[in-house]
Scaffold this motif. Structure first.
Motif, PDB file in Angstrom:
ATOM      1  N   ILE A   1       0.770  -1.380   0.052  1.00  0.00           N
ATOM      2  CA  ILE A   1       0.039   0.059   0.145  1.00  0.00           C
ATOM      3  C   ILE A   1       0.788   1.390  -0.100  1.00  0.00           C
ATOM      4  N   ALA A   2       0.837   2.168  -1.113  1.00  0.00           N
ATOM      5  CA  ALA A   2       1.578   3.301  -1.084  1.00  0.00           C
ATOM      6  C   ALA A   2       3.053   2.913  -1.173  1.00  0.00           C
ATOM      7  N   GLY A   3       3.204   1.724  -1.827  1.00  0.00           N
ATOM      8  CA  GLY A   3       4.695   1.147  -2.115  1.00  0.00           C
ATOM      9  C   GLY A   3       5.076   0.572  -0.797  1.00  0.00           C
ATOM     10  N   LEU A   4       4.493   0.330   0.388  1.00  0.00           N
ATOM     11  CA  LEU A   4       5.088  -0.163   1.476  1.00  0.00           C
ATOM     12  C   LEU A   4       4.318  -1.466   1.971  1.00  0.00           C
ATOM     13  N   ASP A   5       5.004  -2.315   2.780  1.00  0.00           N
ATOM     14  CA  ASP A   5       4.485  -3.624   3.221  1.00  0.00           C
ATOM     15  C   ASP A   5       4.292  -3.214   4.830  1.00  0.00           C
ATOM     16  N   PRO A   6       2.741  -3.316   4.991  1.00  0.00           N
ATOM     17  CA  PRO A   6       2.118  -3.152   6.399  1.00  0.00           C
ATOM     18  C   PRO A   6       2.724  -4.096   7.308  1.00  0.00           C
ATOM     19  N   ALA A   7       3.107  -5.387   6.985  1.00  0.00           N
ATOM     20  CA  ALA A   7       3.704  -6.294   7.903  1.00  0.00           C
ATOM     21  C   ALA A   7       5.060  -5.745   8.539  1.00  0.00           C
ATOM     22  N   ALA A   8       6.049  -5.225   7.490  1.00  0.00           N
ATOM     23  CA  ALA A   8       7.282  -5.074   7.755  1.00  0.00           C
ATOM     24  C   ALA A   8       7.670  -3.413   7.884  1.00  0.00           C
ATOM     25  N   GLN A   9       6.599  -2.870   7.549  1.00  0.00           N
ATOM     26  CA  GLN A   9       6.704  -1.131   7.790  1.00  0.00           C
ATOM     27  C   GLN A   9       5.375  -0.622   8.512  1.00  0.00           C
ATOM     28  N   PRO A  10       5.152  -1.050   9.728  1.00  0.00           N
ATOM     29  CA  PRO A  10       3.788  -0.482  10.123  1.00  0.00           C
ATOM     30  C   PRO A  10       3.804   0.987  10.202  1.00  0.00           C
ATOM     31  N   ARG A  11       4.805   1.548  10.969  1.00  0.00           N
ATOM     32  CA  ARG A  11       4.972   2.932  11.149  1.00  0.00           C
ATOM     33  C   ARG A  11       4.956   3.913   9.929  1.00  0.00           C
ATOM     34  N   GLN A  12       5.751   3.485   8.859  1.00  0.00           N
ATOM     35  CA  GLN A  12       5.683   4.121   7.706  1.00  0.00           C
ATOM     36  C   GLN A  12       4.409   4.159   6.864  1.00  0.00           C
ATOM     37  N   VAL A  13       3.504   2.967   7.217  1.00  0.00           N
ATOM     38  CA  VAL A  13       2.159   2.842   6.657  1.00  0.00           C
ATOM     39  C   VAL A  13       1.371   3.618   7.323  1.00  0.00           C
ATOM     40  N   HIS A  14       1.388   3.815   8.685  1.00  0.00           N
ATOM     41  CA  HIS A  14       0.531   4.670   9.482  1.00  0.00           C
ATOM     42  C   HIS A  14       0.724   6.140   9.151  1.00  0.00           C
ATOM     43  N   GLN A  15       1.743   6.501   8.552  1.00  0.00           N
ATOM     44  CA  GLN A  15       2.170   8.042   8.209  1.00  0.00           C
ATOM     45  C   GLN A  15       1.769   8.188   6.757  1.00  0.00           C
ATOM     46  N   ALA A  16       1.462   7.193   5.891  1.00  0.00           N
ATOM     47  CA  ALA A  16       1.184   7.228   4.538  1.00  0.00           C
ATOM     48  C   ALA A  16      -0.293   6.934   4.128  1.00  0.00           C
ATOM     49  N   VAL A  17      -1.068   6.377   5.339  1.00  0.00           N
ATOM     50  CA  VAL A  17      -2.561   6.027   5.208  1.00  0.00           C
ATOM     51  C   VAL A  17      -3.321   6.893   6.115  1.00  0.00           C
ATOM     52  N   GLY A  18      -4.379   7.189   5.729  1.00  0.00           N
ATOM     53  CA  GLY A  18      -5.541   7.787   6.593  1.00  0.00           C
ATOM     54  C   GLY A  18      -6.646   6.858   6.806  1.00  0.00           C
ATOM     55  N   TRP A  19      -6.876   6.693   7.994  1.00  0.00           N
ATOM     56  CA  TRP A  19      -7.868   5.429   8.359  1.00  0.00           C
ATOM     57  C   TRP A  19      -9.115   5.986   9.235  1.00  0.00           C
ATOM     58  N   MET A  20     -10.229   6.011   8.676  1.00  0.00           N
ATOM     59  CA  MET A  20     -11.539   6.254   9.450  1.00  0.00           C
ATOM     60  C   MET A  20     -12.190   4.984   9.627  1.00  0.00           C
ATOM     61  N   PRO A  21     -12.286   4.537  10.913  1.00  0.00           N
ATOM     62  CA  PRO A  21     -13.201   3.220  11.292  1.00  0.00           C
ATOM     63  C   PRO A  21     -14.696   3.641  11.042  1.00  0.00           C
TER      64      PRO A  21
END
Length: 260
Positions: A64-84
């Motif tokens: 997602i956005a060129g990142l692996d959520p399993a290996a790069q969770p913090r980078q994913v949190h910075q690149a992704v906006g999440w609305m539950p």
């Protein structure tokens, strides 16, 4: 990664013996609004949580956005906006204070966080409530959307954002999402009602029983007035029984996924 902002390959997730997502495959192009449609229990929230790096898959891979959520969770949190689909707020804090807190957590400096809070409250038409405690809001979805956008994400994940919104708020949401996509943001928005999404999405991915499906009776999203074509590719569909209605797709119940 090319034009694909989200790539899901063979993703599986169990909760104990219950299969929530099973060998899920899909791609979502950059700069599009894509609907993720399925009944309650189809696995949509579980999938979105894995995309947001808030839940690990048992098998398969995600980019997602060129990142692996399993290996790069913090980078994913910075690149992704999440609305539950439902979220708590610190009821004693004002709308501005909540956005400033999230901006700081995302690494924005004080000046930038303040400006982003002002901009996002304006974008969701809450500027008049900026200094009002969040507990008085009748539609907290607006604040949740502002919170998800405060750090300028590259990808926006929305879980049932239109639920409980009045018609004007839904129209405002449609305009905002189309503007975000035009600026290059990738939006994946879930719903169990296709008609909620028809005028805002470029394409639709259907889910049932934790999988992407291609039911014969489920049409692609209606074309938008601006001529947008279909986007979002649900690959390797293994369940072709599908649904009898575009309003609801049968899916196996999965347990409530943990809220971030």
């Amino acid at each position: 990664m090319g034009r694909m902002s989200i790539e899901v390959t063979g993703v599986t997730r169990f909760f104990g013996p219950t299969r929530a997502v099973w060998q899920m495959n899909m791609t979502v192009p950059k700069g599009t609004v894509t609907g993720l449609v399925g009944s309650n229990g189809a696995g949509k929230t579980t999938l979105l949580l894995m995309l947001a790096a808030l839940l690990a898959p048992d098998a398969g891979s995600i980019r997602i956005a060129g990142l692996d959520p399993a290996a790069q969770p913090r980078q994913v949190h910075q690149a992704v906006g999440w609305m539950p689909d439902s979220f708590g707020t610190w009821d004693s804090l004002t709308c501005t204070e909540i956005l400033l807190t999230f901006a700081a957590a995302q690494g924005l400096d004080k000046a930038m966080g303040k400006q982003r809070a002002i901009d996002m409250l304006s974008a969701v038409h809450l500027e008049e409530m900026a200094h009002t405690p969040a507990r008085v809001l009748s539609q907290k979805q607006r604040l949740g959307l502002a919170r998800a956008l405060v750090h300028r994400p590259k990808v926006l994940l929305l879980d049932e954002p239109a639920a409980g919104m009045d018609p004007r708020s839904r129209a405002d949401l449609r305009v905002l999402l189309r503007d975000l996509a035009a600026s290059g943001v990738t939006v994946l928005v879930s719903s169990h009602i296709l008609s909620e999404l028809e005028q805002m999405v470029d394409g639709v991915i259907f889910m049932a029983h934790g999988q992407a499906i291609a039911p014969a009776s489920a049409p692609s999203a209606q074309p938008r007035p601006d001529g947008g074509d279909g986007a979002g590719d649900a690959e390797h569909a293994e369940d072709t029984d599908g649904a009898e209605s575009t309003e609801s797709i049968d899916g196996a119940d999965d347990p409530a996924a943990p809220e971030p």
